[in-house]
Write a protein that holds these residues in place. Structure first.
Motif, PDB file in Angstrom:
ATOM      1  N   TYR A 146      14.943  -8.002 -12.397  1.00  0.00           N
ATOM      2  CA  TYR A 146      14.100  -7.949 -11.205  1.00  0.00           C
ATOM      3  C   TYR A 146      12.982  -8.992 -11.300  1.00  0.00           C
ATOM      4  O   TYR A 146      12.326  -9.127 -12.332  1.00  0.00           O
ATOM      5  CB  TYR A 146      13.475  -6.561 -11.045  1.00  0.00           C
ATOM      6  CG  TYR A 146      12.603  -6.456  -9.821  1.00  0.00           C
ATOM      7  CD1 TYR A 146      13.153  -6.125  -8.596  1.00  0.00           C
ATOM      8  CD2 TYR A 146      11.236  -6.745  -9.870  1.00  0.00           C
ATOM      9  CE1 TYR A 146      12.366  -6.061  -7.452  1.00  0.00           C
ATOM     10  CE2 TYR A 146      10.440  -6.688  -8.733  1.00  0.00           C
ATOM     11  CZ  TYR A 146      11.020  -6.345  -7.532  1.00  0.00           C
ATOM     12  OH  TYR A 146      10.242  -6.301  -6.402  1.00  0.00           O
ATOM     13  N   GLY A 163      15.571  -8.800  -6.002  1.00  0.00           N
ATOM     14  CA  GLY A 163      14.759  -7.742  -5.412  1.00  0.00           C
ATOM     15  C   GLY A 163      14.680  -7.889  -3.915  1.00  0.00           C
ATOM     16  O   GLY A 163      14.351  -8.967  -3.402  1.00  0.00           O
ATOM     17  N   LEU A 166      12.795  -3.428  -1.165  1.00  0.00           N
ATOM     18  CA  LEU A 166      13.030  -1.997  -1.011  1.00  0.00           C
ATOM     19  C   LEU A 166      13.725  -1.486  -2.272  1.00  0.00           C
ATOM     20  O   LEU A 166      13.909  -2.228  -3.232  1.00  0.00           O
ATOM     21  CB  LEU A 166      13.897  -1.739   0.223  1.00  0.00           C
ATOM     22  CG  LEU A 166      13.290  -2.153   1.566  1.00  0.00           C
ATOM     23  CD1 LEU A 166      14.327  -2.034   2.677  1.00  0.00           C
ATOM     24  CD2 LEU A 166      12.064  -1.307   1.899  1.00  0.00           C
ATOM     25  N   ALA A 167      14.121  -0.203  -2.252  1.00  0.00           N
ATOM     26  CA  ALA A 167      14.835   0.343  -3.407  1.00  0.00           C
ATOM     27  C   ALA A 167      16.284  -0.127  -3.448  1.00  0.00           C
ATOM     28  O   ALA A 167      16.924  -0.095  -4.504  1.00  0.00           O
ATOM     29  CB  ALA A 167      14.773   1.867  -3.374  1.00  0.00           C
ATOM     30  N   SER A 168      16.831  -0.568  -2.320  1.00  0.00           N
ATOM     31  CA  SER A 168      18.205  -1.090  -2.283  1.00  0.00           C
ATOM     32  C   SER A 168      18.289  -2.387  -3.071  1.00  0.00           C
ATOM     33  O   SER A 168      17.332  -3.163  -3.112  1.00  0.00           O
ATOM     34  CB  SER A 168      18.626  -1.374  -0.838  1.00  0.00           C
ATOM     35  OG  SER A 168      18.608  -0.199  -0.066  1.00  0.00           O
ATOM     36  N   ARG A 204      11.941   1.432   4.822  1.00  0.00           N
ATOM     37  CA  ARG A 204      10.894   1.567   3.800  1.00  0.00           C
ATOM     38  C   ARG A 204      10.381   3.004   3.720  1.00  0.00           C
ATOM     39  O   ARG A 204      10.093   3.507   2.637  1.00  0.00           O
ATOM     40  CB  ARG A 204       9.769   0.564   4.039  1.00  0.00           C
ATOM     41  CG  ARG A 204       8.676   1.038   4.891  1.00  0.00           C
ATOM     42  CD  ARG A 204       7.281   0.623   4.636  1.00  0.00           C
ATOM     43  NE  ARG A 204       6.457   1.329   5.602  1.00  0.00           N
ATOM     44  CZ  ARG A 204       5.799   2.447   5.327  1.00  0.00           C
ATOM     45  NH1 ARG A 204       5.818   2.970   4.129  1.00  0.00           N
ATOM     46  NH2 ARG A 204       5.102   3.046   6.267  1.00  0.00           N
ATOM     47  N   GLN A 207      13.131   5.131   2.019  1.00  0.00           N
ATOM     48  CA  GLN A 207      13.246   4.838   0.593  1.00  0.00           C
ATOM     49  C   GLN A 207      11.932   5.030  -0.165  1.00  0.00           C
ATOM     50  O   GLN A 207      11.924   5.052  -1.391  1.00  0.00           O
ATOM     51  CB  GLN A 207      13.762   3.410   0.395  1.00  0.00           C
ATOM     52  CG  GLN A 207      15.158   3.212   0.962  1.00  0.00           C
ATOM     53  CD  GLN A 207      15.749   1.863   0.591  1.00  0.00           C
ATOM     54  OE1 GLN A 207      15.220   1.134  -0.238  1.00  0.00           O
ATOM     55  NE2 GLN A 207      16.870   1.542   1.207  1.00  0.00           N
ATOM     56  N   ARG A 209       8.905   3.123   0.028  1.00  0.00           N
ATOM     57  CA  ARG A 209       8.000   2.040  -0.335  1.00  0.00           C
ATOM     58  C   ARG A 209       6.656   2.271   0.345  1.00  0.00           C
ATOM     59  O   ARG A 209       6.566   2.277   1.585  1.00  0.00           O
ATOM     60  CB  ARG A 209       8.548   0.676   0.080  1.00  0.00           C
ATOM     61  CG  ARG A 209       7.515  -0.431  -0.247  1.00  0.00           C
ATOM     62  CD  ARG A 209       7.937  -1.826   0.123  1.00  0.00           C
ATOM     63  NE  ARG A 209       6.799  -2.737  -0.071  1.00  0.00           N
ATOM     64  CZ  ARG A 209       6.853  -3.884  -0.755  1.00  0.00           C
ATOM     65  NH1 ARG A 209       7.976  -4.261  -1.306  1.00  0.00           N
ATOM     66  NH2 ARG A 209       5.771  -4.621  -0.888  1.00  0.00           N
ATOM     67  N   GLN A 229       6.019   1.342 -12.314  1.00  0.00           N
ATOM     68  CA  GLN A 229       6.710   0.132 -12.775  1.00  0.00           C
ATOM     69  C   GLN A 229       5.862  -1.118 -12.606  1.00  0.00           C
ATOM     70  O   GLN A 229       6.180  -2.175 -13.159  1.00  0.00           O
ATOM     71  CB  GLN A 229       8.057  -0.034 -12.043  1.00  0.00           C
ATOM     72  CG  GLN A 229       7.963  -0.578 -10.623  1.00  0.00           C
ATOM     73  CD  GLN A 229       7.623   0.460  -9.570  1.00  0.00           C
ATOM     74  OE1 GLN A 229       7.230   1.578  -9.883  1.00  0.00           O
ATOM     75  NE2 GLN A 229       7.792   0.088  -8.295  1.00  0.00           N
ATOM     76  N   PRO A 322      13.523   7.072  -3.635  1.00  0.00           N
ATOM     77  CA  PRO A 322      13.965   6.205  -4.733  1.00  0.00           C
ATOM     78  C   PRO A 322      13.002   5.102  -5.144  1.00  0.00           C
ATOM     79  O   PRO A 322      13.100   4.604  -6.268  1.00  0.00           O
ATOM     80  CB  PRO A 322      15.270   5.606  -4.195  1.00  0.00           C
ATOM     81  CG  PRO A 322      15.172   5.707  -2.706  1.00  0.00           C
ATOM     82  CD  PRO A 322      14.401   6.963  -2.446  1.00  0.00           C
ATOM     83  N   PHE A 323      12.062   4.703  -4.281  1.00  0.00           N
ATOM     84  CA  PHE A 323      11.215   3.564  -4.632  1.00  0.00           C
ATOM     85  C   PHE A 323      10.156   3.935  -5.659  1.00  0.00           C
ATOM     86  O   PHE A 323       9.656   3.070  -6.375  1.00  0.00           O
ATOM     87  CB  PHE A 323      10.535   2.999  -3.376  1.00  0.00           C
ATOM     88  CG  PHE A 323       9.923   1.630  -3.577  1.00  0.00           C
ATOM     89  CD1 PHE A 323      10.665   0.474  -3.352  1.00  0.00           C
ATOM     90  CD2 PHE A 323       8.615   1.488  -4.002  1.00  0.00           C
ATOM     91  CE1 PHE A 323      10.118  -0.787  -3.556  1.00  0.00           C
ATOM     92  CE2 PHE A 323       8.047   0.232  -4.200  1.00  0.00           C
ATOM     93  CZ  PHE A 323       8.802  -0.908  -3.983  1.00  0.00           C
ATOM     94  N   SER A 325       8.207   6.642  -8.706  1.00  0.00           N
ATOM     95  CA  SER A 325       8.449   7.492  -9.868  1.00  0.00           C
ATOM     96  C   SER A 325       7.319   8.490  -9.973  1.00  0.00           C
ATOM     97  O   SER A 325       6.173   8.193  -9.670  1.00  0.00           O
ATOM     98  CB  SER A 325       8.530   6.646 -11.139  1.00  0.00           C
ATOM     99  OG  SER A 325       8.561   7.484 -12.278  1.00  0.00           O
TER     100      SER A 325
END
Length: 331
Positions: A146, A163, A166-168, A204, A207, A209, A229, A322-323, A325
């Motif tokens: 990434y 990258g 987004l999470a995709s 966004r 997911q 963001r 991250q 998913p974006f 944690s």
């Protein structure tokens, strides 16, 4: 265009993000070039990630925070041979130019240049993005980490980085504005499906963001926003570092960003509750073909995914996105 047509197109876009490839013109996002000899040290000291350890051809996401670690923007930094190129949110570039300039002192060798108008940004979104990248002659970037990036062989002054924003899975291209139309045409010829800014915003939210003025405000810090991250806990001092280190060390994050499946429309800003207990606030809302969905902050002590809540008068269920944690990192 009718509402049903918009919904149908959005549904197709959501499926393409999962199975095919989308493309979006993100040229209205901000691009700031940071150059001169102290550029890496300077950005290292002004944001959350370990910028100074990166080499040309690498990149990362990083967060700009204020002195109390409240979020200003989530940015992507691409390390070039002679500069760092920052991709920042469209409503934050002027503020960040001024904010960064305040921290350049007399002896610092740092130059800031807003290159937004002379450049363009295109993102590819979805698992079939690799096929488009091959058509652009940039297959060497496939499989890289990434943020890693190379130049597009046929486009001088360009980069294509791993990258999608987004999470995709996907890629982001930054290139001279004069080359945008030619590259855009090649991307469409390679089978990418173009989407609008509103569809990007829908994705966004789905997911997770976080966006400035919604999930990224001076009410929240990047740990609450789930941007683990983007944070180095091993680097030296930077603006907001003491607060972030203390929250991590003592596991003191008081709220977390989650997705919320909703039974109907809910206004951003609505209070999230269980019974009479206030848990947080809805920050974003979107409607898909068959559902309603939002983002919101939930108090840590209340729990997380699986909670049944009310958002204003509407029922909801808290879900993972998913974006972001929610786990403290293991060292």
């Amino acid at each position: 265009m009718s509402t049903s047509a918009i919904d149908t197109n959005d549904a197709a876009a959501i499926q393409a993000a999962q199975e095919g490839v989308l493309c979006i013109d993100r040229s209205f996002w901000g691009r700031i070039k940071v150059s001169d000899g102290d550029r890496l040290r300077f950005l290292h000291n002004q944001s959350t990630n370990d910028i100074q350890s990166l080499k040309p051809g690498q990149g990362c996401d990083t967060v700009f925070v204020n002195s109390t670690a409240r979020t200003l923007d989530l940015a992507t930094a691409y390390i070039l041979e002679d500069a760092v190129l920052l991709l920042v949110s469209p409503n934050r570039r002027e503020f960040l130019m001024q904010w960064l300039d305040r921290y350049i002192f007399f002896a610092d060798k740092v130059q800031l240049t807003d290159v937004t108008d002379e450049t363009a940004t295109i993102s590819l979104i979805g698992p079939q993005s690799d096929a488009v990248v091959e058509k652009l002659g940039a297959a060497a970037i496939i499989g890289e980490a990434y943020g890693n990036h190379i130049s597009i062989p046929s486009v001088s002054g360009s980069l294509i980085g791993v990258g999608s924003g987004l999470a995709s899975p996907g890629y982001t291209l930054i290139l001279p504005a004069s080359s945008k139309q030619e590259v855009w045409s090649k991307i469409l010829e390679a089978g990418a499906v173009p989407i609008s800014d509103s569809t990007w915003d829908k994705l966004r939210i789905l997911q997770g963001r976080p966006a400035p003025e919604q999930e990224l405000t001076e009410e929240y810090n990047p740990l609450e926003a789930g941007l683990w991250q983007t944070i180095s806990f091993n680097k030296g001092c930077y603006i907001g570092q003491e607060t972030i280190a203390r929250l991590n060390t003592y596991k003191g994050v008081k709220q977390h960003l989650y997705g919320i499946k909703l039974s109907g429309y809910a206004e951003p800003g609505s209070v999230i509750t269980i019974g009479d207990e206030k848990l947080g606030k809805l920050t974003s809302y979107t409607k898909t073909l068959d559902s309603h969905f939002g983002l919101g902050y939930i108090r840590t002590k209340a729990g997380g995914a699986g909670l049944k809540v009310h958002v204003g008068e509407v029922e909801g269920e808290v879900v993972e996105i998913p974006f972001v944690s929610h786990d403290y990192p293991q060292f």
